[in-house]
Design a protein around this motif. Structure first.
Motif, PDB file in Angstrom:
ATOM      1  N   VAL A   1       0.977  -1.147   0.248  1.00 63.33           N
ATOM      2  CA  VAL A   1      -0.302   0.441  -0.196  1.00 63.33           C
ATOM      3  C   VAL A   1       1.386   1.315  -0.010  1.00 63.33           C
ATOM      4  O   VAL A   1       1.917   1.332   0.828  1.00 63.33           O
ATOM      5  N   GLN A   2       0.633   1.754  -1.215  1.00 63.36           N
ATOM      6  CA  GLN A   2       1.370   3.294  -0.899  1.00 63.36           C
ATOM      7  C   GLN A   2      -0.033   4.953  -0.832  1.00 63.36           C
ATOM      8  O   GLN A   2      -0.981   4.433  -1.382  1.00 63.36           O
ATOM      9  N   LEU A   3       0.680   5.815  -0.058  1.00 64.53           N
ATOM     10  CA  LEU A   3      -0.072   6.495   0.526  1.00 64.53           C
ATOM     11  C   LEU A   3       0.295   7.434   0.272  1.00 64.53           C
ATOM     12  O   LEU A   3       1.440   8.299   0.698  1.00 64.53           O
ATOM     13  N   VAL A   4      -0.291   8.530  -0.948  1.00 70.58           N
ATOM     14  CA  VAL A   4       1.046  10.210  -0.687  1.00 70.58           C
ATOM     15  C   VAL A   4      -0.705  11.022  -1.062  1.00 70.58           C
ATOM     16  O   VAL A   4      -1.239  11.141  -1.189  1.00 70.58           O
ATOM     17  N   GLU A   5      -0.011  12.183   0.478  1.00 68.76           N
ATOM     18  CA  GLU A   5      -0.504  13.630   0.951  1.00 68.76           C
ATOM     19  C   GLU A   5       0.063  14.542  -0.651  1.00 68.76           C
ATOM     20  O   GLU A   5       0.962  14.204  -0.720  1.00 68.76           O
ATOM     21  N   SER A   6      -0.604  15.856  -0.481  1.00 62.57           N
ATOM     22  CA  SER A   6      -0.695  16.661  -1.179  1.00 62.57           C
ATOM     23  C   SER A   6      -1.724  18.012  -0.203  1.00 62.57           C
ATOM     24  O   SER A   6      -3.111  17.265   0.339  1.00 62.57           O
ATOM     25  N   GLY A   7      -1.519  19.075  -0.845  1.00 65.06           N
ATOM     26  CA  GLY A   7      -1.980  19.824  -0.281  1.00 65.06           C
ATOM     27  C   GLY A   7      -1.425  20.717   0.584  1.00 65.06           C
ATOM     28  O   GLY A   7      -2.441  21.528   1.400  1.00 65.06           O
ATOM     29  N   GLY A   8      -0.637  20.472   1.549  1.00 66.14           N
ATOM     30  CA  GLY A   8      -0.329  20.868   2.495  1.00 66.14           C
ATOM     31  C   GLY A   8       0.508  22.737   2.508  1.00 66.14           C
ATOM     32  O   GLY A   8       0.526  22.845   1.405  1.00 66.14           O
ATOM     33  N   GLY A   9       0.857  23.345   3.889  1.00 64.27           N
ATOM     34  CA  GLY A   9       1.029  24.200   3.141  1.00 64.27           C
ATOM     35  C   GLY A   9       1.242  25.903   3.925  1.00 64.27           C
ATOM     36  O   GLY A   9       0.778  24.881   6.245  1.00 64.27           O
ATOM     37  N   LEU A  10       1.653  26.660   4.244  1.00 64.19           N
ATOM     38  CA  LEU A  10       0.944  27.840   5.148  1.00 64.19           C
ATOM     39  C   LEU A  10      -0.306  28.512   4.797  1.00 64.19           C
ATOM     40  O   LEU A  10      -0.305  29.573   3.291  1.00 64.19           O
ATOM     41  N   VAL A  11      -0.702  28.275   5.997  1.00 58.98           N
ATOM     42  CA  VAL A  11      -2.111  29.190   5.944  1.00 58.98           C
ATOM     43  C   VAL A  11      -1.827  29.620   7.471  1.00 58.98           C
ATOM     44  O   VAL A  11      -1.635  29.399   7.852  1.00 58.98           O
ATOM     45  N   GLN A  12      -3.403  31.136   7.632  1.00 61.38           N
ATOM     46  CA  GLN A  12      -2.959  32.336   7.840  1.00 61.38           C
ATOM     47  C   GLN A  12      -4.050  32.023   8.720  1.00 61.38           C
ATOM     48  O   GLN A  12      -4.691  31.297   8.293  1.00 61.38           O
ATOM     49  N   PRO A  13      -4.208  31.903  10.332  1.00 60.86           N
ATOM     50  CA  PRO A  13      -4.993  31.495  10.799  1.00 60.86           C
ATOM     51  C   PRO A  13      -6.506  32.113  10.436  1.00 60.86           C
ATOM     52  O   PRO A  13      -6.878  33.209   9.782  1.00 60.86           O
ATOM     53  N   GLY A  14      -7.459  31.288  10.549  1.00 63.05           N
ATOM     54  CA  GLY A  14      -8.842  31.422  10.237  1.00 63.05           C
ATOM     55  C   GLY A  14      -9.064  31.339   8.895  1.00 63.05           C
ATOM     56  O   GLY A  14      -9.896  30.589   8.048  1.00 63.05           O
ATOM     57  N   GLY A  15      -7.923  30.500   7.494  1.00 61.09           N
ATOM     58  CA  GLY A  15      -7.817  30.242   6.797  1.00 61.09           C
ATOM     59  C   GLY A  15      -8.576  29.143   6.022  1.00 61.09           C
ATOM     60  O   GLY A  15      -8.468  27.722   7.482  1.00 61.09           O
ATOM     61  N   SER A  16      -7.742  28.415   4.638  1.00 59.82           N
ATOM     62  CA  SER A  16      -8.257  27.011   4.568  1.00 59.82           C
ATOM     63  C   SER A  16      -7.325  26.164   4.041  1.00 59.82           C
ATOM     64  O   SER A  16      -6.508  26.852   3.242  1.00 59.82           O
TER      65      SER A  16
END
Length: 111
Positions: free
Chosen positions: A2-17
């Motif tokens: 099984v391989q699981l590959v995450e994406s979509g992270g990063g830096l965001v300001q408080p209250g952001g999405s």
């Protein structure tokens, strides 16, 4: 294997999405429960959200009402929509199926 590959992270300001995605290379994806964990510096890894094969969901109290886990069985993907982010949500987030974890992706909430 099984391989699981995450994406979509990063830096965001408080209250952001942010929206995290996990692509799974596995047969019978729809038959398995999937989950997201996170680990903040100096803390133990904790369960954030899970979704059963039937679509039932569970959330840690700290993220209820702000995070939403979902799955796309046709694409073998699981997502974590994170809204109203707080600095305490800063962590490495991991996609999970049973004993398998992805490599993790950093989410940083900071102004």
């Amino acid at each position: 294997q099984v391989q699981l590959v995450e994406s979509g992270g990063g830096l965001v300001q408080p209250g952001g999405s942010l929206r995290l995605s996990c692509a799974a290379s596995t047969n019978f994806f729809s038959a398995y429960a999937m989950a997201w964990y996170r680990q903040a510096p100096g803390k133990q890894r904790e369960l954030v959200a899970s979704i059963s094969s039937g679509g039932s969901t569970n959330y840690a109290d700290s993220v209820k009402g702000r995070f939403t886990i979902s799955r796309d069985n046709a694409k073998k993907m699981v997502h974590l929509q994170m809204n109203s982010l707080k600095p305490e949500d800063t962590a490495v987030y991991y996609c999970n199926r049973e004993s398998y974890f992805g490599q993790g992706i950093q989410v940083t909430v900071s102004s």
